[in-house]
Design a protein around this motif. Sequence first.
Motif, mmCIF file in Angstrom:
data_model
loop_
_atom_site.group_PDB
_atom_site.id
_atom_site.type_symbol
_atom_site.label_atom_id
_atom_site.label_comp_id
_atom_site.label_asym_id
_atom_site.label_seq_id
_atom_site.Cartn_x
_atom_site.Cartn_y
_atom_site.Cartn_z
ATOM 1 N N THR A 97 68.707 53.713 -1.520
ATOM 2 C CA THR A 97 69.955 53.499 -0.803
ATOM 3 C C THR A 97 69.724 52.984 0.615
ATOM 4 O O THR A 97 70.665 52.791 1.357
ATOM 5 N N GLY A 98 68.485 52.768 1.007
ATOM 6 C CA GLY A 98 68.178 52.304 2.357
ATOM 7 C C GLY A 98 68.426 50.829 2.537
ATOM 8 O O GLY A 98 68.876 50.125 1.629
ATOM 9 N N ASP A 127 57.063 59.062 0.615
ATOM 10 C CA ASP A 127 58.421 59.527 0.309
ATOM 11 C C ASP A 127 59.411 58.367 0.197
ATOM 12 O O ASP A 127 60.485 58.519 -0.370
ATOM 13 N N ASP A 128 59.044 57.218 0.756
ATOM 14 C CA ASP A 128 59.914 56.049 0.755
ATOM 15 C C ASP A 128 59.585 55.049 -0.348
ATOM 16 O O ASP A 128 60.233 54.010 -0.465
ATOM 17 N N VAL A 167 61.538 51.591 0.387
ATOM 18 C CA VAL A 167 62.853 51.368 0.990
ATOM 19 C C VAL A 167 63.047 52.430 2.056
ATOM 20 O O VAL A 167 62.921 53.621 1.784
ATOM 21 N N LEU A 168 63.341 51.983 3.262
ATOM 22 C CA LEU A 168 63.545 52.882 4.382
ATOM 23 C C LEU A 168 64.993 52.807 4.831
ATOM 24 O O LEU A 168 65.651 51.783 4.652
ATOM 25 N N ASP A 169 65.489 53.879 5.446
ATOM 26 C CA ASP A 169 66.851 53.892 6.003
ATOM 27 C C ASP A 169 66.937 52.957 7.186
ATOM 28 O O ASP A 169 66.001 52.683 7.872
#
Length: 135
Positions: free
Chosen positions: A24-25, A72-73, A133-135
């Motif tokens: 969702t990032g 974690d990403d 994928v990062l925020d």
Amino acid sequence: MAITLVNPGGLPEIDTYRQVSVATGSKLVFVAGQVAWDADGVTVGEGDLAAQVEQCYLNVGTALAAAGGSFDDVAKLNVHVVDWTPDKMPLLLEGIARAAKKLGVTPVPPATLLGVAALSVPNHLVEVEATAVLD
């Protein structure tokens, strides 16, 4: 966190990875295939699959940290192993476990494991690439 890992009902639950990654990032990070080189370009663990897997995962961790992320990403891993046969799985898992312990993570995103004839450098046994994928 931008990544949710899922093992949906109707698909087998595998301990070493998840079947689905929901991102969702807004920042995509593509980590080039990492081989068993140290920071000086010297091959680590020549002839030792577990040691090379460990170094590959550590290198992916370093690359992710440089982009502001971590395992974690990670939305997806691709692992390429030279002359793959199923009897090499314990060595692959050992290398992953050693890297995970050093990194303080549990790297279980969706993964594709591919057997290949060779990599670009003859003494490299494995290459690991990641999409995060990062925020």
